[in-house]
Design an enzyme around this catalytic site. Structure first.
Site, PDB file in Angstrom:
ATOM      1  N   HIS A 132       0.901  -1.048   0.118  1.00 10.38           N
ATOM      2  CA  HIS A 132       0.030  -0.095   0.026  1.00 10.38           C
ATOM      3  C   HIS A 132       0.881   1.101   0.067  1.00 10.38           C
ATOM      4  O   HIS A 132       1.857   1.170   0.726  1.00 10.38           O
ATOM      5  CB  HIS A 132      -0.955  -0.147   1.321  1.00 10.38           C
ATOM      6  CG  HIS A 132      -1.656   1.123   1.466  1.00 10.38           C
ATOM      7  ND1 HIS A 132      -1.523   2.255   2.543  1.00 10.38           N
ATOM      8  CD2 HIS A 132      -2.746   1.759   0.512  1.00 10.38           C
ATOM      9  CE1 HIS A 132      -2.196   3.360   2.134  1.00 10.38           C
ATOM     10  NE2 HIS A 132      -3.122   3.041   1.206  1.00 10.38           N
ATOM     11  N   SER A 133       0.649   2.198  -0.912  1.00 10.99           N
ATOM     12  CA  SER A 133       1.142   3.578  -1.027  1.00 10.99           C
ATOM     13  C   SER A 133       2.662   3.421  -0.853  1.00 10.99           C
ATOM     14  O   SER A 133       3.200   2.601  -2.176  1.00 10.99           O
ATOM     15  CB  SER A 133       1.012   4.239   0.386  1.00 10.99           C
ATOM     16  OG  SER A 133       1.545   5.634   0.423  1.00 10.99           O
ATOM     17  N   LEU A 134       3.500   3.645  -0.050  1.00 10.18           N
ATOM     18  CA  LEU A 134       5.039   3.820  -0.203  1.00 10.18           C
ATOM     19  C   LEU A 134       5.369   2.281  -0.222  1.00 10.18           C
ATOM     20  O   LEU A 134       6.431   1.839  -1.052  1.00 10.18           O
ATOM     21  CB  LEU A 134       5.597   4.460   0.960  1.00 10.18           C
ATOM     22  CG  LEU A 134       7.218   4.504   0.729  1.00 10.18           C
ATOM     23  CD1 LEU A 134       7.640   5.009  -0.459  1.00 10.18           C
ATOM     24  CD2 LEU A 134       7.756   5.134   1.856  1.00 10.18           C
TER      25      LEU A 134
END
Length: 577
Positions: A344-346
């Protein structure tokens, strides 16, 4: 003598033992042994909550308890094997991640709490005392028994349906107050079936697939500031609910199992390096909460772009996934399913960089080359079909396909070759004219490319890591794809001990980071060295999510595919259902 007198003259017989004991047996039959259920204590928002185990887990714990082996340090796996219960210590311990140890209790009697009206189990010892008193009351039909708990709490058994609990009142003298003077009584219940507890469903023992989930920036993973473990637990519960809703029959027939999700935490390892102390020294004292939030979350992006801390992050993620995989196989030796990873995300960017730097085994590379050649050959045949269709010569497609003629071979054909293939004169002339015109256009294009090269207008630099497959020729003409590893932080990327089946990127900024690093186009033929599939999943309102497919096929405009809601509802951005 009359019949009445005869009846009076008869000697009275003593009552039979069976008839005299019948009332006592009937009374004794009213008592039924209570069925225990096992609970564990969880601290939620600084308050203790007693949560029931699933029926299957409770039965396994009870079986181990009644076997008499609980005097040993017997360990019972629960919650799908993610937690172990140490029966002798009455402790619930997390297997795959660090978590505070929870107290476990064999529960039969409960009382209602003060604040949230949740039922709280009595201790096992006092529950046995309550059960003994209840059994005597039921058997002898003698009620209004009063018991005092070790903490001076008073419990009165009025009848089987009315049992109350009083807290002691602190007084300034030794005079004891009566129960009625000790505040509002609280309900006492016997047996878990009488307290309306939400007993969770058991999980299928069979595991078909394993997914590792890597979080993004900061210690909190959603707007409710929950940890990665809590969010992954929700993810797993939704998956189990979908199995029950859509694949219940197949699951009951054991045709399918379940998917196991395990969290991968790298934030705590990064911030245990002492960097937080260094940041604290240089952080301004104003707007303290905001600055602390930035230091704890947003700065993770800058840490990842630092070669020093990037190495710490990728080492942690890779080693943790390898450790979890090995531990999972030890606890599930019969597991034959695949392994996927989700970020998720980074976290998705970390996994992407990690996957692009994996080294494929020699046999995999050979298989990949063979697959590329097959794909290229098939594509070449289709291109020839398109050319013939353009020239209105579709009836000769089978002839060219039989000769395994691709576009490159077509451009090498002479009139003699076409004649030997049985192509009539008219179609031969059309094909030869097409080949001649395309060659002239290519020569003009080459001259322009050479002039641009001499003027120094553009130059493609070689990449530093895994190369894209490119359609460019050896002299650099038409080179438009850069290395996927261009701009990556210089780090020694560890190798995973397994080959992921699918890589899921949730709310991912991969496209943005590749663009910032200088990668404008991704070759459609590019493949992650050890991972077969890649899905970029995002919500339209996610501010840090970016698309990737326009970098692969920039000339085609198409909408991303909408994933249907698992309950059939409309998505938030499409309106209410």
């Amino acid at each position: 003598m009359s019949a009445q007198e005869q009846q009076q003259a008869r000697p009275s017989l003593p009552a039979s033992p069976a008839s005299s004991e019948a009332p006592e047996l009937d009374a004794a039959n009213k008592y039924e042994t209570v069925v225990p259920h096992w609970f564990y204590c969880k601290v939620v928002d600084s308050r203790e909550r007693w949560i029931p185990f699933s029926t299957q887990d409770s039965e396994r714990l009870e079986e181990a308890h009644t076997s008499g082996r609980d005097k040993e340090d017997l360990i019972v796996p629960t919650s799908g094997g993610r937690y172990d219960v140490h029966l002798k210590k009455r402790q619930r311990v997390a297997v795959y991640w660090e978590e505070e140890v929870s107290e476990v209790r064999r529960c039969t009697w409960f009382y209602k709490g003060d604040k949230d009206n949740k039922y709280i189990p009595y201790s096992e010892t006092f529950s046995e005392e309550l059960e003994e008193a209840y059994m005597i009351s039921v058997t002898l039909d003698e009620w209004k028994k009063k018991l005092e708990s070790p903490s001076r709490e008073i419990i009165i058994l009025h009848n089987p349906k009315l049992m109350v609990h009083y807290h002691p009142v602190a007084t300034s003298d030794d005079w004891a107050s009566t129960p009625m003077e000790q505040g509002r009584p609280r309900t006492v219940k016997r047996g878990v079936e009488n307290i309306a507890a939400e007993i969770p469903n058991g999980e299928p023992l069979q595991i078909d697939h394993l997914v590792f989930v890597v979080h993004g920036i900061g210690p909190a993973c959603d707007i409710r500031f929950r940890s990665i473990v809590q969010c992954v637990n929700d993810f797993r519960n939704v998956s189990l609910n979908m199995l029950q809703a859509h694949f219940k029959k197949a699951q009951e027939q054991q045709q399918i199992g379940r998917v196991e999700f395990l969290p991968v935490n790298w934030h705590s390892s990064l911030h245990s390096t002492g960097v937080d102390v260094d940041l604290e020294r240089i952080t301004l004292p104003s707007i303290n909460r905001l600055r602390h939030f930035i230091n704890d979350t947003i700065l993770d992006v800058f840490f990842y772009n630092s070669s020093t801390y990037c190495q710490t992050i990728v080492d942690t993620v890779a080693s943790e996934m390898n450790r979890l995989y090995q531990l999972f196989l030890q606890r599930n030796p019969d597991f034959k399913g695949g392994v996927s990873i989700a970020g998720h995300s980074l976290g998705s960017l970390i996994l992407f960089d990690l996957l692009t730097n994996q080294k494929a085994a020699p046999e995999d590379e050979e298989h990949s080359r063979e697959g590329s050649r097959t794909t290229s050959s098939n594509r070449g045949v289709e291109q020839v079909k398109e050319i013939l269709k353009t020239l209105e010569l579709s009836e000769y497609c089978d002839v060219f396909e039989k000769e395994k003629m691709d576009r490159q071979a077509l451009f090498l054909c002479t009139e003699k070759d076409l004649k030997e293939m049985g192509i009539p004169l008219g179609p031969r002339m059309k094909i030869l004219h097409y080949i001649s015109s395309k060659r002239e256009m290519q020569d003009v294009s080459d001259q322009k490319a050479t002039a641009s090269g001499h003027s120094g207008e553009s130059r493609v630099e070689p990449g530093s890591s895994t190369q894209f497959d490119s359609d460019s020729t050896s002299d650099g003409r038409n080179c438009q794809y850069r290395d996927v590893g261009l701009g990556q932080v210089s780090a020694n990327y560890p190798q995973l001990i397994y080959k992921p089946t699918i890589f899921f990127a949730f709310g991912s900024p991969i496209g943005m980071f590749l663009t910032v690093r200088g990668v404008k186009r991704i070759n459609p033929n590019y493949k992650l060295p050890t991972c077969k599939g890649f899905f970029n999943i995002f919500h339209p309102f996610d501010p840090v999510a970016y698309r990737i497919e326009p970098m692969i096929v920039p000339d085609a405009e198409f909408e991303p595919m909408l994933l249907p809601h698992h309950k059939g509802r409309k998505r938030m951005h499409l309106g209410k259902s």
